[in-house]
Structures are given as structure tokens and as C-alpha cells.
Design an enzyme around this catalytic site. Structure first.
Site, PDB file in Angstrom:
ATOM      1  N   GLU A 153       0.825  -1.209   0.000  1.00  0.00           N
ATOM      2  CA  GLU A 153       0.000   0.000   0.000  1.00  0.00           C
ATOM      3  C   GLU A 153       0.861   1.262   0.000  1.00  0.00           C
ATOM      4  O   GLU A 153       1.596   1.493   0.966  1.00  0.00           O
ATOM      5  CB  GLU A 153      -0.894  -0.018   1.249  1.00  0.00           C
ATOM      6  N   GLU A 159       3.460   9.206   6.753  1.00  0.00           N
ATOM      7  CA  GLU A 159       3.517   7.838   7.287  1.00  0.00           C
ATOM      8  C   GLU A 159       4.698   7.030   6.777  1.00  0.00           C
ATOM      9  O   GLU A 159       5.124   6.080   7.423  1.00  0.00           O
ATOM     10  CB  GLU A 159       2.200   7.103   6.981  1.00  0.00           C
ATOM     11  N   ASP A 186      -5.352   3.404  -1.591  1.00  0.00           N
ATOM     12  CA  ASP A 186      -6.174   3.984  -0.524  1.00  0.00           C
ATOM     13  C   ASP A 186      -6.463   5.436  -0.925  1.00  0.00           C
ATOM     14  O   ASP A 186      -5.543   6.244  -1.049  1.00  0.00           O
ATOM     15  CB  ASP A 186      -5.373   3.885   0.784  1.00  0.00           C
ATOM     16  N   ARG A 218     -10.706  10.937   5.843  1.00  0.00           N
ATOM     17  CA  ARG A 218     -10.686   9.583   6.403  1.00  0.00           C
ATOM     18  C   ARG A 218     -12.014   9.169   7.018  1.00  0.00           C
ATOM     19  O   ARG A 218     -12.103   8.198   7.762  1.00  0.00           O
ATOM     20  CB  ARG A 218      -9.550   9.402   7.409  1.00  0.00           C
ATOM     21  N   GLU A 247     -12.032   1.467   4.945  1.00  0.00           N
ATOM     22  CA  GLU A 247     -11.046   1.683   6.014  1.00  0.00           C
ATOM     23  C   GLU A 247     -11.211   3.149   6.428  1.00  0.00           C
ATOM     24  O   GLU A 247     -10.521   4.036   5.933  1.00  0.00           O
ATOM     25  CB  GLU A 247      -9.628   1.393   5.523  1.00  0.00           C
TER      26      GLU A 247
HETATM   27  C1  LER Z   1      -2.456   3.415   7.099  1.00  0.00           C
HETATM   28  O1  LER Z   1      -2.562   4.774   6.934  1.00  0.00           O
HETATM   29  C2  LER Z   1      -3.325   2.694   6.168  1.00  0.00           C
HETATM   30  O2  LER Z   1      -3.917   3.223   5.268  1.00  0.00           O
HETATM   31  C3  LER Z   1      -3.426   1.256   6.376  1.00  0.00           C
HETATM   32  O3  LER Z   1      -4.243   0.674   5.408  1.00  0.00           O
HETATM   33  C4  LER Z   1      -2.034   0.664   6.321  1.00  0.00           C
HETATM   34  O4  LER Z   1      -1.779  -0.300   7.198  1.00  0.00           O
HETATM   35 MN    MN Z   2      -5.248   2.144   3.914  1.00  0.00          MN
END
Ligand code: LER
Ligand code: MN
Length: 271
Positions: A153, A159, A186, A218, A247
Site C-alpha cells: 500500500e 507515514e 487507498d 478519512r 477503512e
Molecule cells: C495506514 O494509513 C493505512 O492506510 C493502512 O491501510 C495501512 O496499514
Molecule cells: Mn489504507
């Protein structure tokens, strides 16, 4: 495309972008009731007692496992694939391997996100990328034995300083011996790092293995300011058939976050 929702079993990850926090049974009950096809699980490790019940809980609620995260290796155990200490790197590979085997036995891929780590002087980017490449060349074939890919990812710059974009991800994939690694895109990270989310999804094409379907802040899809129709169109353009996984932060509640995601799926993907 299929829809999945995240469940965290890791109290240390509290505040993180996972929808359900009250155990697998509670999560699966609500996920099934809302119309999800699968769950994505964030376990503390592969040996966690609750994980032993995962196959029967999935069966009971008519759900599949979409993917399993390995981030607790970092959050809880402070392991990273690019740690300067060779023992720590070896433990990180072992930690991920066990999750690949566990998820693989349920026909699902494991995710490498924060376990990619980051480099700091005196370690160079080249050195860190060599360690990451070695780890993926070891772990990709483990996943292959189960007929599933291994997911890496790209994360935003706050990060990691290794794989931030689709371009970095595609370069990494082309440098590997194993052909069994795919990208997890993501939308939250893409919103920070990509020039165009739609074009980057199209660039990634067949390399896309999984999607975290989330908005700019998010929160659940439609609760931020992303152009989700653009992302949905790009996923249709590349004929993506995998999971969109929520997520997202459990805001205003786990239930509402899960329900909003289903609504966005019905309006944008099934439309
Ligand atoms: C962390 O920011 C994230 O998006 C997770 O999916 C990664 O472990
Ligand atoms: Mn993610």
C-alpha cells in the site's frame, strides 16, 4: 466490485481508521445486515485467540475475508521490514509470513502498509528499498502458494518516505522477481499524494489488487470532499473486480460509517 468493511482487534490502534472495534461477531453481524460481502481484519498477530474463530464466524454470517492487515507488527510490536537491525527485519518478515498463511488459508491476501517502514540517515533510500524488495521477494511466493496476491500500500508522506504514490508502487513491482505483488490503493493517501486520482488508478490498471474506499478526511465515502465519481469511473475503466474496503474512522458512529459506505457503493458503483 465487492464491498468490505474493516474490523480492528488491536486496542493499541484506537483512533485509527477502522469501522468496527467490538470483536468479530459484532462486526460480522452488522456487516451482513447492512449488505457487505466481506470484512477486512486488522489482527494483533496471527496467533490471537479470536482469530481462531474467524472461519466459523465468517460462515455463520455468510461473509468472506477480503484481506488481513499486518500493521499491528508496527503499532504493537515495533517491527518494520526496513529496520536497520537485521533481527528486527527478520522478525518483521516472520510476523507478516504468518498473517499471509492465515489469510491465505481463507483465500484472502495480506496487506503491507506501515510495515514497509521508513528510512532515516545513515540508512539511504536505496538501502531501505533493497531490504523492502528482498522481503517482498520472500513473501510474494508464500502468498502464491495460497493462490492470493500480496498487497503493498502506498502511504502518504507523513507515514512513510518509501512508497507514497502509484508511480513508486509500479516501479517497485517492476523491480521484483516475484510477480505476485499487487497495489492496494487507498483514496485517503492518494488524495494527498497523487496529481489525479482517476489517472493514477488508470496508470495502475491490472496492478490494482485492493481499494481502501474512504473520503479525503478519512471518514466514510461522501463525508469528505473527494470526487468519488471520478474514482468509481476509473475503477470501471480498468475493469476492477476486487474489493472496495471501508477503512474509515467510525464517525459519527461505526454503524453510520458502515451505512454511508454502502450508500456510496449503491450510488456510484452499482449505478
Ligand atoms: C495506514 O494509513 C493505512 O492506510 C493502512 O491501510 C495501512 O496499514
Ligand atoms: Mn489504507
Amino acid at each position: 466490485m465487492k464491498l468490505s468493511v474493516t474490523v480492528s482487534l488491536v486496542p493499541e490502534a484506537k483512533g485509527g481508521p477502522f469501522v468496527f472495534w467490538n470483536g468479530l461477531d459484532d462486526a460480522c453481524q452488522l456487516a451482513h445486515q447492512l449488505g457487505y460481502h466481506a470484512i477486512e481484519v486488522f489482527p494483533p498477530d496471527a496467533e490471537h485467540p479470536e482469530i481462531a474463530e474467524l472461519p466459523s464466524i465468517l460462515l455463520r454470517h455468510h461473509l468472506k475475508l477480503a484481506a488481513m492487515g499486518t500493521g499491528a507488527g508496527w503499532v504493537k510490536h515495533k517491527l518494520r521490514l526496513t529496520d536497520p537491525n537485521p533481527d528486527t527485519r527478520a522478525k518483521a518478515v516472520e510476523f507478516i509470513q504468518k498473517i499471509i498463511e492465515l489469510a491465505g488459508s481463507l483465500n484472502a491476501p495480506a496487506i503491507i502498509g506501515s510495515m514497509q517502514g521508513r528510512f532515516e540517515a545513515p540508512v539511504t533510500r536505496d538501502q531501505a528499498m533493497t531490504w523492502l524488495t528482498e522481503a517482498l521477494n520472500t513473501l510474494g511466493p508464500v502468498a502464491e502458494k495460497y493462490g492470493v496476491p500480496l498487497l503493498i500500500e502506498p502511504l502518504n508522506r507523513y507515514e512513510t518516505n518509501l512508497i507514497n504514490t502509484v508511480e513508486h508502487g509500479l516501479q517497485l513491482l517492476s523491480s521484483l522477481h516475484t510477480k505476485n505483488v499487487r497495489l492496494l490503493l487507498d483514496l485517503f493517501h492518494m488524495n494527498i499524494e497523487e496529481v489525479s486520482i482517476g489517472d493514477s488508478i488508470r496508470d495502475a490498471g491490472a496492478a490494482v489488487g485492493h481499494i481502501h474506499w474512504v473520503d479525503s478526511n478519512r471518514r466514510a465515502a461522501t463525508l469528505g470532499h473527494l470526487n468519488l465519481a471520478e474514482a468509481a469511473k476509473a475503477l470501471k475503466d480498468i475493469d476492477y473486480k476486487g474489493y472496495l474496503s471501508a477503512e474509515v474512522l467510525p464517525l459519527p458512529s461505526s454503524y453510520e460509517a458502515a451505512r454511508k459506505t454502502i450508500e456510496s457503493y449503491r450510488n456510484l458503483i452499482l449505478f
